[in-house]
Design an enzyme around this catalytic site. Structure first.
Site, PDB file in Angstrom:
ATOM      1  N   LYS A  14       0.820  -1.229   0.000  1.00 25.29           N
ATOM      2  CA  LYS A  14       0.000   0.000   0.000  1.00 25.29           C
ATOM      3  C   LYS A  14       0.845   1.267   0.000  1.00 25.29           C
ATOM      4  O   LYS A  14       0.618   2.165  -0.795  1.00 25.29           O
ATOM      5  CB  LYS A  14      -0.888   0.074   1.258  1.00 25.29           C
ATOM      6  CG  LYS A  14      -1.947  -0.965   1.381  1.00 25.29           C
ATOM      7  CD  LYS A  14      -2.896  -0.655   2.538  1.00 25.29           C
ATOM      8  CE  LYS A  14      -2.288  -0.683   3.929  1.00 25.29           C
ATOM      9  NZ  LYS A  14      -1.854  -1.982   4.409  1.00 25.29           N
ATOM     10  N   ARG A  88      -9.252   1.441   9.457  1.00 25.48           N
ATOM     11  CA  ARG A  88      -8.865   0.078   9.802  1.00 25.48           C
ATOM     12  C   ARG A  88      -9.998  -0.649  10.510  1.00 25.48           C
ATOM     13  O   ARG A  88      -9.859  -1.843  10.797  1.00 25.48           O
ATOM     14  CB  ARG A  88      -7.648   0.108  10.714  1.00 25.48           C
ATOM     15  CG  ARG A  88      -6.314  -0.083   9.980  1.00 25.48           C
ATOM     16  CD  ARG A  88      -5.242  -0.003  11.009  1.00 25.48           C
ATOM     17  NE  ARG A  88      -4.000  -0.674  10.726  1.00 25.48           N
ATOM     18  CZ  ARG A  88      -2.982  -0.137  10.073  1.00 25.48           C
ATOM     19  NH1 ARG A  88      -3.089   1.044   9.522  1.00 25.48           N
ATOM     20  NH2 ARG A  88      -1.846  -0.801   9.948  1.00 25.48           N
ATOM     21  N   ARG A 122      11.688  -5.672   4.329  1.00 25.47           N
ATOM     22  CA  ARG A 122      11.484  -4.245   4.087  1.00 25.47           C
ATOM     23  C   ARG A 122      12.474  -3.388   4.874  1.00 25.47           C
ATOM     24  O   ARG A 122      12.758  -3.644   6.027  1.00 25.47           O
ATOM     25  CB  ARG A 122      10.057  -3.866   4.477  1.00 25.47           C
ATOM     26  CG  ARG A 122       9.764  -2.386   4.290  1.00 25.47           C
ATOM     27  CD  ARG A 122       8.324  -2.131   4.074  1.00 25.47           C
ATOM     28  NE  ARG A 122       7.547  -2.331   5.281  1.00 25.47           N
ATOM     29  CZ  ARG A 122       6.217  -2.281   5.306  1.00 25.47           C
ATOM     30  NH1 ARG A 122       5.539  -2.089   4.194  1.00 25.47           N
ATOM     31  NH2 ARG A 122       5.572  -2.463   6.427  1.00 25.47           N
ATOM     32  N   ARG A 168      11.624  -1.323  10.751  1.00 22.23           N
ATOM     33  CA  ARG A 168      10.828  -0.697  11.802  1.00 22.23           C
ATOM     34  C   ARG A 168      10.738  -1.624  13.008  1.00 22.23           C
ATOM     35  O   ARG A 168      10.848  -2.827  12.870  1.00 22.23           O
ATOM     36  CB  ARG A 168       9.421  -0.405  11.265  1.00 22.23           C
ATOM     37  CG  ARG A 168       9.317   0.955  10.621  1.00 22.23           C
ATOM     38  CD  ARG A 168       8.098   1.126   9.774  1.00 22.23           C
ATOM     39  NE  ARG A 168       6.921   0.432  10.259  1.00 22.23           N
ATOM     40  CZ  ARG A 168       5.788   0.351   9.563  1.00 22.23           C
ATOM     41  NH1 ARG A 168       5.698   0.920   8.383  1.00 22.23           N
ATOM     42  NH2 ARG A 168       4.750  -0.293  10.041  1.00 22.23           N
ATOM     43  N   ARG A 179      -0.134  -8.310  13.708  1.00 22.93           N
ATOM     44  CA  ARG A 179      -0.730  -7.305  12.818  1.00 22.93           C
ATOM     45  C   ARG A 179      -1.673  -7.971  11.810  1.00 22.93           C
ATOM     46  O   ARG A 179      -2.720  -7.425  11.466  1.00 22.93           O
ATOM     47  CB  ARG A 179       0.376  -6.515  12.100  1.00 22.93           C
ATOM     48  CG  ARG A 179       1.080  -5.546  13.057  1.00 22.93           C
ATOM     49  CD  ARG A 179       2.368  -5.022  12.485  1.00 22.93           C
ATOM     50  NE  ARG A 179       2.178  -4.173  11.330  1.00 22.93           N
ATOM     51  CZ  ARG A 179       3.125  -3.887  10.437  1.00 22.93           C
ATOM     52  NH1 ARG A 179       4.326  -4.415  10.553  1.00 22.93           N
ATOM     53  NH2 ARG A 179       2.877  -3.089   9.438  1.00 22.93           N
TER      54      ARG A 179
HETATM   55  P1  AMP Z   1       1.092   0.999   9.140  1.00 24.77           P
HETATM   56  O1  AMP Z   1       2.249   1.908   8.869  1.00 24.77           O
HETATM   57  O2  AMP Z   1      -0.153   1.361   8.396  1.00 24.77           O
HETATM   58  O3  AMP Z   1       1.452  -0.465   9.029  1.00 24.77           O
HETATM   59  O4  AMP Z   1       0.722   1.241  10.690  1.00 24.77           O
HETATM   60  C1  AMP Z   1       1.642   0.952  11.707  1.00 24.77           C
HETATM   61  C2  AMP Z   1       0.950   0.979  13.051  1.00 24.77           C
HETATM   62  O5  AMP Z   1       0.362   2.283  13.278  1.00 24.77           O
HETATM   63  C3  AMP Z   1      -0.216   0.013  13.199  1.00 24.77           C
HETATM   64  O6  AMP Z   1       0.198  -1.294  13.559  1.00 24.77           O
HETATM   65  C4  AMP Z   1      -1.028   0.688  14.308  1.00 24.77           C
HETATM   66  O7  AMP Z   1      -0.428   0.493  15.571  1.00 24.77           O
HETATM   67  C5  AMP Z   1      -0.878   2.169  13.963  1.00 24.77           C
HETATM   68  N1  AMP Z   1      -1.961   2.629  13.056  1.00 24.77           N
HETATM   69  C6  AMP Z   1      -1.843   3.047  11.763  1.00 24.77           C
HETATM   70  N2  AMP Z   1      -3.024   3.405  11.236  1.00 24.77           N
HETATM   71  C7  AMP Z   1      -3.938   3.188  12.223  1.00 24.77           C
HETATM   72  C8  AMP Z   1      -5.355   3.339  12.300  1.00 24.77           C
HETATM   73  N3  AMP Z   1      -6.075   3.742  11.232  1.00 24.77           N
HETATM   74  N4  AMP Z   1      -5.956   3.043  13.472  1.00 24.77           N
HETATM   75  C9  AMP Z   1      -5.251   2.609  14.543  1.00 24.77           C
HETATM   76  N5  AMP Z   1      -3.921   2.427  14.530  1.00 24.77           N
HETATM   77  C10 AMP Z   1      -3.252   2.709  13.395  1.00 24.77           C
END
Ligand code: AMP
Length: 223
Positions: A14, A88, A122, A168, A179
């Site tokens: 994404k 989400r 990654r 990360r 996740r």
């Molecule tokens: P991502 O970079 O989208 O994989 O997000 C990394 C982490 O950020 C996730 O595992 C959540 O802890 C937090 N996060 C990102 N977007 C959201 C969201 N829409 N709602 C809640 N937590 C989020």
């Protein structure tokens, strides 16, 4: 002007596709994961955000919605945007409806084992967030799909800004599994939610960004 959501499991690409498509179209790439990571430094909620992000759980809505609302209100978002990592959950989708009218949802599909391999491979630039991939991943019924490495010119350094490339803190096997579970339980119901609204399009991930970016752009452009 186009308002799009990218849905799909963590690690499906994404972020990479969204950032490249936005660069081409002068839209903004809005990643709530990145916004929250930045908010850790200057927000009263920094500790809370870190706790959830480090374990792969969802940051409470109150915090995510405030960060997103602020970003959507910046003038550049008026030109169009891709939301990456938001919504989400169904309640987040409901909250979004009162903030903005989404025109299209792209549902990116990819097998689970590819996700795990891909996330472990990654590397992200600490400074600008640019993403690289150090593995050569083959998949599909006859291994006909391939994600070749996206390597920096100098090992460990970002091509764009020279920043250091890192994994990360939520990119290890145990946290990836968590996740993925959170995705299946809380985020997957959004597929039906948006399909029922008639604005969702499925796109199978079958290759590297050079293949996926035009494929997704074609689907965004369809009626
Ligand atoms: P991502 O970079 O989208 O994989 O997000 C990394 C982490 O950020 C996730 O595992 C959540 O802890 C937090 N996060 C990102 N977007 C959201 C969201 N829409 N709602 C809640 N937590 C989020």
């Amino acid at each position: 002007m186009m308002k799009v959501i990218f849905l799909g499991p963590p690690g499906c690409g994404k972020g990479t596709y969204a950032s490249r498509i936005c660069e081409k179209n002068d839209w903004v790439h809005i990643s709530t994961g990145d916004l929250l990571r930045s908010a850790r430094e200057d927000s009263e909620h920094g500790e809370t955000i870190k706790k959830y992000q480090d374990t792969g759980g969802l940051v409470p809505d109150e915090i995510v919605l405030a960060v997103l609302k602020k970003r959507l209100e910046r003038p550049d978002a008026e030109k169009g945007f891709i939301l990456d990592g938001f919504p989400r959950t169904i309640p987040q989708a409901d909250a979004l409806e009162s903030m903005s009218k989404i025109e299209k949802v792209i549902n990116l599909r990819i097998p689970d084992h590819v996700i795990v391999e891909k996330i472990l491979a990654r590397r992200t630039c600490e400074e600008c967030g640019n993403i690289y991939n150090i593995a050569d991943i083959k998949f599909g019924p006859n291994d006909e799909y391939r994600m070749p490495p996206i390597s920096p010119e100098t090992e460990g350094k970002c091509d764009k800004c020279g920043g250091s490339l890192v994994s990360r803190s939520d990119e290890n096997r145990e946290i990836i599994e968590n996740r993925l579970n959170v995705y299946r339980e809380q985020t997957e119901p959004l597929i039906k939610h948006y399909r029922d609204k008639g604005i969702l399009k499925d796109v199978d991930v079958t290759g590297p960004p050079a293949i996926m970016v035009p494929k997704i752009l074609g689907v965004i452009g369809e009626d």
